[in-house]
Design a protein around this motif. Structure first.
Motif, PDB file in Angstrom:
ATOM      1  N   PHE A  34       0.716  -1.296   0.133  1.00 38.20           N
ATOM      2  CA  PHE A  34       0.020  -0.118   0.025  1.00 38.20           C
ATOM      3  C   PHE A  34       0.983   1.315  -0.006  1.00 38.20           C
ATOM      4  O   PHE A  34       1.938   1.119   0.535  1.00 38.20           O
ATOM      5  CB  PHE A  34      -0.824  -0.083   1.202  1.00 38.20           C
ATOM      6  N   TYR A  36       0.123   5.190   1.226  1.00 32.89           N
ATOM      7  CA  TYR A  36      -0.707   6.424   1.870  1.00 32.89           C
ATOM      8  C   TYR A  36      -0.056   7.773   1.966  1.00 32.89           C
ATOM      9  O   TYR A  36       1.132   7.546   1.573  1.00 32.89           O
ATOM     10  CB  TYR A  36      -0.731   5.853   3.421  1.00 32.89           C
ATOM     11  N   GLN A  38       0.090  11.711   3.672  1.00 39.26           N
ATOM     12  CA  GLN A  38      -0.515  12.199   4.934  1.00 39.26           C
ATOM     13  C   GLN A  38      -0.041  13.803   4.782  1.00 39.26           C
ATOM     14  O   GLN A  38       0.980  14.308   4.584  1.00 39.26           O
ATOM     15  CB  GLN A  38       0.245  11.782   6.010  1.00 39.26           C
ATOM     16  N   ASN A  41      -1.256  17.750   9.817  1.00 40.34           N
ATOM     17  CA  ASN A  41      -2.227  17.752  10.743  1.00 40.34           C
ATOM     18  C   ASN A  41      -3.523  16.801  10.387  1.00 40.34           C
ATOM     19  O   ASN A  41      -4.528  17.099  10.855  1.00 40.34           O
ATOM     20  CB  ASN A  41      -2.722  19.133  11.273  1.00 40.34           C
ATOM     21  N   GLN A  42      -3.118  15.777   9.639  1.00 37.58           N
ATOM     22  CA  GLN A  42      -4.264  14.846   9.374  1.00 37.58           C
ATOM     23  C   GLN A  42      -3.731  13.391   9.270  1.00 37.58           C
ATOM     24  O   GLN A  42      -2.734  12.934   9.670  1.00 37.58           O
ATOM     25  CB  GLN A  42      -4.594  15.038   7.708  1.00 37.58           C
ATOM     26  N   GLY A  43      -4.765  12.510   9.345  1.00 37.61           N
ATOM     27  CA  GLY A  43      -4.351  10.912   9.282  1.00 37.61           C
ATOM     28  C   GLY A  43      -3.949  10.712   8.040  1.00 37.61           C
ATOM     29  O   GLY A  43      -3.562  11.454   7.038  1.00 37.61           O
ATOM     30  N   LEU A  44      -3.631   9.530   7.803  1.00 41.97           N
ATOM     31  CA  LEU A  44      -3.377   8.958   6.474  1.00 41.97           C
ATOM     32  C   LEU A  44      -4.484   8.448   5.510  1.00 41.97           C
ATOM     33  O   LEU A  44      -5.312   7.797   5.864  1.00 41.97           O
ATOM     34  CB  LEU A  44      -2.610   7.777   6.900  1.00 41.97           C
ATOM     35  N   PHE A  90       3.806   7.305   2.634  1.00 41.32           N
ATOM     36  CA  PHE A  90       4.236   6.270   3.431  1.00 41.32           C
ATOM     37  C   PHE A  90       3.915   4.923   2.710  1.00 41.32           C
ATOM     38  O   PHE A  90       2.728   4.712   2.087  1.00 41.32           O
ATOM     39  CB  PHE A  90       3.491   6.012   4.747  1.00 41.32           C
ATOM     40  N   MET A 100      -0.577  -4.085   9.742  1.00 39.57           N
ATOM     41  CA  MET A 100       0.070  -3.313   8.438  1.00 39.57           C
ATOM     42  C   MET A 100       1.358  -2.669   9.285  1.00 39.57           C
ATOM     43  O   MET A 100       1.146  -1.888  10.107  1.00 39.57           O
ATOM     44  CB  MET A 100      -0.957  -2.287   8.108  1.00 39.57           C
ATOM     45  N   PHE A 102       4.545   0.056   8.496  1.00 38.34           N
ATOM     46  CA  PHE A 102       4.759   1.279   7.514  1.00 38.34           C
ATOM     47  C   PHE A 102       6.441   1.579   7.344  1.00 38.34           C
ATOM     48  O   PHE A 102       7.201   1.294   8.515  1.00 38.34           O
ATOM     49  CB  PHE A 102       4.099   2.460   8.100  1.00 38.34           C
ATOM     50  N   GLY A 103       6.817   2.271   6.395  1.00 36.81           N
ATOM     51  CA  GLY A 103       8.046   2.820   6.438  1.00 36.81           C
ATOM     52  C   GLY A 103       8.154   4.080   7.033  1.00 36.81           C
ATOM     53  O   GLY A 103       7.179   4.646   7.754  1.00 36.81           O
ATOM     54  N   ALA A 104       9.424   4.659   7.161  1.00 35.90           N
ATOM     55  CA  ALA A 104       9.642   5.892   8.052  1.00 35.90           C
ATOM     56  C   ALA A 104       8.993   6.869   7.025  1.00 35.90           C
ATOM     57  O   ALA A 104       9.000   8.295   7.817  1.00 35.90           O
ATOM     58  CB  ALA A 104      11.092   6.046   8.242  1.00 35.90           C
TER      59      ALA A 104
END
Lengths: 112, 115
Positions: A34, A36, A38, A41-44, A90, A100, A102-104
């Motif tokens: 996947f 994503y 961002q 100040n928001q989610g993914l 991400f 899940m 995630f990468g950095a």
């Protein structure tokens, strides 16, 4: 357990230039991949996903990613970026254990 | 159709205190996952709840605990807060029936600051 490496922490690029954000994964089992995005100040938000079938997957806003099993990669590309694409991106992987990872992250900055 | 909602949006606590964060999943979703995102880093998996039980857990100490209610909403509790617990806490939900193939739908997170 599966893991993800994003090879670039920051990618600056000029508007209308092409961009590639690199992602490599490691897993001993089948994976689901996947990307994503961002915004501050928001989610993914899900950008695109590879589950099976065609190795090239596309999003509605011009991004695409290609699953390469031999190179264990899932790089994200866009042929022409816009200022509004500036965000953190991400890469993430799911294995058979359903969590899940995630990468950095890669901070894409599009300059005028 | 409301997406994933989290409360509160911001929170300031003192070292040693306890905190509870809340999450309502997207309508129709039954699985809730919690992530910790420190500044400048990717989200780190804390745990996942399904059918009111913890199904998977990441590498977090027992100070981090959770709960899922019959209506699928969830809470994340952190005891004995440390300065290093300061982060954005993200809740994500996923629908039934798709298993490992389903992506996660994220809320906007709770920003926790520990002083």
């Amino acid at each position: 357990a599966q893991s993800v490496t994003q090879l670039d922490s920051q990618v600056p690029v000029f508007e209308e230039a092409p961009v590639e954000l690199r992602c490599n994964y490691s897993s001993s089992v089948s994976v689901y991949l996947f990307w994503y995005v961002q915004y501050p100040n928001q989610g993914l938000q899900l950008l695109l996903k590879y589950l099976s079938g065609s190795t090239l997957v596309k999003s509605i806003n011009g991004f695409e990613a290609e699953f390469n099993k031999s190179q264990t990669s899932f790089h994200l590309r866009k042929p022409s970026v816009h200022i509004s694409d500036t965000a953190e991106y991400f890469c993430a992987v799911k294995g058979n254990n359903n969590d899940m990872r995630f990468g950095a992250g890669t901070r894409l900055t599009v300059k005028p | 159709d409301a997406g994933v909602t989290q409360s509160p949006t911001h929170l300031i606590k003192t070292r040693g205190q306890q905190v509870t964060l809340r999450c309502s999943p997207k309508s129709g979703h039954d699985t809730v996952s919690w992530y910790q995102q420190a500044l400048g880093q990717g989200p780190q998996f804390i745990f996942q709840y399904y059918e009111e039980e913890e199904r998977q857990r990441g590498n977090f100490p027992d100070r981090f605990s959770g709960h899922q209610f019959p209506n699928y909403s969830s809470e994340l509790n952190v005891n004995a807060l440390l300065l290093g617990d300061s982060a954005l806490y993200l809740c994500a939900s996923s629908p039934p029936g798709q298993g490992v193939r389903s992506p996660l739908h994220f809320g906007n997170g709770t920003r926790l600051t520990v002083t």
